[in-house]
Enzyme design. Structure first.
Site, mmCIF file in Angstrom:
data_model
loop_
_atom_site.group_PDB
_atom_site.id
_atom_site.type_symbol
_atom_site.label_atom_id
_atom_site.label_comp_id
_atom_site.label_asym_id
_atom_site.label_seq_id
_atom_site.Cartn_x
_atom_site.Cartn_y
_atom_site.Cartn_z
ATOM 1 N N VAL A 166 0.543 -3.530 10.299
ATOM 2 C CA VAL A 166 0.372 -3.495 8.851
ATOM 3 C C VAL A 166 0.739 -2.126 8.296
ATOM 4 C CG1 VAL A 166 -1.305 -3.750 6.971
ATOM 5 C CG2 VAL A 166 -1.431 -5.252 8.986
ATOM 6 N N GLU A 167 0.321 -1.082 8.975
ATOM 7 C CA GLU A 167 0.515 0.277 8.475
ATOM 8 C C GLU A 167 1.981 0.701 8.470
ATOM 9 O OE1 GLU A 167 -1.342 2.527 7.163
ATOM 10 O OE2 GLU A 167 -3.301 1.600 7.327
ATOM 11 N N SER A 168 2.682 0.479 9.573
ATOM 12 C CA SER A 168 4.018 1.071 9.727
ATOM 13 C C SER A 168 5.044 0.128 10.320
ATOM 14 C CB SER A 168 3.915 2.303 10.635
ATOM 15 O OG SER A 168 3.455 1.920 11.936
ATOM 16 N N ARG A 203 0.847 -1.199 0.000
ATOM 17 C CA ARG A 203 0.000 0.000 0.000
ATOM 18 C C ARG A 203 0.873 1.235 0.000
ATOM 19 N NH1 ARG A 203 -1.818 3.658 3.296
ATOM 20 N NH2 ARG A 203 -0.651 2.852 5.033
#
Length: 537
Positions: free
Chosen positions: A177-179, A70
């Site tokens: 998941v994001e960072s 992403r």
């Protein structure tokens, strides 16, 4: 041999095969908290092919393609002290008020993972993408361990805030998941922090972003904003799966996908929507982390214990203090202090902004005692102050006047190569012996305007191709590797295919083009090549 033993052996074989497959590839893996601050697992997934235990057709596709990132996160921007940082010198400082984010948990000796498991409330997602994602994460035990080690600092606070709102604890896994649990992570789309807010959404949710701090990276404020946003999305879509898809893709994108299905008489659930590949693999990656946390032994993962008690407490200040001095008073390494206080993006913490510092719970008393002892010496706590550039002044002339190098001022003020500052820009300069005043509240709204150092320069964004290195990109675009590192705040020389880099280039000799590959430019000097697409936040 039991089924579990067979699964562990099989996972080991696959892991060794993947490493052999990737031995000749240039990887840019996520770093440890004390090293590169790269984010998130997407970066690794984008460049690491692995065998899949699924169908033969699935085996023919690399998991890297399935787990398309992403965000292609470059190294996170970190406020770095200059090479010639002046010695700390304090002013009188009001005694800080020490308070924790919450009292000790009644189950202080319990493992926080168990508390998280008990709060799971989202429906499980079981499909091929989830299986692929789970297999990939399970094959990276060292990576899971690094993320979990970083999570030890923040996860208790996040879980506590989620439970206060009565939300499912799966949300506490979202920063993995994001960072990759790195609050200093910055994506190519300028999303930042544990929860990866882009600037505009950060402002919408009251995350302060100025010369002195960026609350998108602050643990406490970014968590508050992320939960506010997620609650809002859940209220809008009535489904956590749709809310999370909107968190990744954007509300309008999910609304359009729902409208399309509605018009074509198709189901309106998450798995039936037409979504970008990134979003199709976003929830499966969260489910994969959930699967491993639910039953780590099944996947051969040894989750490090995280105690079910607060890791940090807050200290409120009202006077200017150097970041390095604050770390010294807390008797902790500078990198560890920054890991808890990444929002402060300059060497100086400005008292006029009413800062709140986070310290390990076992260091607050030491900080208070050391601060009181420092005050008695009469030394200032800050060795920096703010200064507004006058017409005709440059960093070089200011540096000469205050007795430091231009390079140190550039580092302290994040001024990249090939750029100069416009008159009226607010910068940090070392205090002199006669300066005793803190930075005024009027300076909080200061700004810096960067200008190309000469005509003809333009800022572009390029995508890293397979096999590219810093040296090859520097040759192709006629810049230096040091400039690429400075422009992108890189803390590692490793690159991965698909990564986006910002460059400032000039016209090639005898040509009006920026470089041989810039033929697609429109002629507008402000045109950006291969512009990164912003994410929803």
């Amino acid at each position: 041999m039991t089924r579990r033993h067979f699964a562990i052996v099989w996972a080991g074989v696959l892991c060794l095969a993947a490493r052999a497959w990737c031995a000749d590839m240039t990887l840019s893996a996520d770093a440890d908290a004390s090293a590169h601050f790269r984010g998130p697992s997407d970066a690794v997934a984008a460049s690491l092919p692995m065998a899949s235990p699924l169908t033969e057709a699935t085996r023919s596709r690399s998991l890297a393609a399935q787990l398309e990132p992403r965000n292609n996160l470059p190294d996170a921007a970190v406020g770095v002290a200059p090479d010639t940082e002046p010695a700390g010198a304090p002013l009188d400082v009001d005694p800080p008020a020490v308070s924790g984010p919450g009292g000790l948990s009644p189950q202080a000796n319990r493992d926080l993972w168990e508390r998280i498991r008990k709060g799971f409330a989202m429906p499980d997602l079981a499909n091929k993408r989830t299986a692929s994602s789970t297999h990939w994460y399970a094959g990276q035990p060292d990576y899971i361990a690094r993320m979990s080690g970083r999570a030890n600092l923040y996860l208790y606070y996040i879980v506590q805030e989620i439970e206060k709102r009565g939300l499912p604890t799966e949300l506490a896994l979202l920063p993995f998941v994001e960072s990759a649990m790195q609050p200093q992570a910055i994506s190519s789309a300028h999303a930042a922090g544990l929860w990866q807010f882009i600037p505009s959404t950060g402002k919408l949710y009251s995350l302060e972003q100025n010369l002195w701090k960026d609350e998108r990276m602050g643990v406490v404020e970014s968590t508050r904003a992320a939960l506010d946003y997620l609650e809002k999305l859940y209220g809008e879509f009535g489904s956590w799966q749709l809310a999370l898809a909107a968190y990744n893709y954007g509300e309008s994108g999910v609304e359009k996908a729902l409208a399309y299905n509605r018009n074509h008489h198709r189901p309106l659930n998450y798995e039936s929507l037409r979504l970008p590949r990134e979003t199709q693999y976003y929830l499966p990656k969260l489910q994969a982390i959930k699967n491993i946390v639910t039953d780590p032994q099944r996947y051969g993962i040894d989750l490090p214990q995280i105690r079910d008690e607060p890791y940090f407490v807050s200290v409120n200040g009202s006077r200017d203090i150097d970041v390095a001095t604050a770390a010294q008073l807390a008797d902790m390494p500078l990198d560890d202090f920054r890991a808890l206080n990444p929002a402060f993006n300059r060497p100086l913490i400005v008292g006029a902004s009413a800062p709140t510092l986070l310290l390990p719970a076992d260091r607050s008393d030491k900080f208070t005692a050391n601060l009181a002892a420092w005050q008695q010496t009469g030394q200032p706590l800050a060795s920096w102050t703010a200064y507004r550039l006058k017409s005709g002044e440059t960093l070089a002339t200011v540096a000469q006047r205050v007795g430091v190098t231009e390079a140190s001022l550039r580092t302290a003020n994040h001024v990249p190569p090939r750029y100069v500052l416009r008159a009226g820009s607010t910068i940090l300069v070392p205090r002199d012996e006669t300066s005793v005043e803190d930075v005024s509240a009027e300076m909080l709204d200061g700004s810096m305007a960067l200008l190309p150092e000469r005509a003809g320069l333009r800022k572009i964004t390029v995508r890293v191709r397979r096999g590219d290195t810093l040296a090859s990109i520097a040759r192709r675009w006629r810049v230096t590797t040091d400039e690429i590192v400075a422009w992108n705040d890189l803390h590692s020389t490793g690159l991965f295919a698909g990564q986006r880099l910002s460059l400032t280039v000039g016209a090639a000799p005898g040509s009006r083009k920026a470089a041989p590959h810039a033929a697609a430019h429109s002629g507008n000097p402000d045109t950006t090549v291969a512009r990164a697409q912003p994410v929803a936040r």
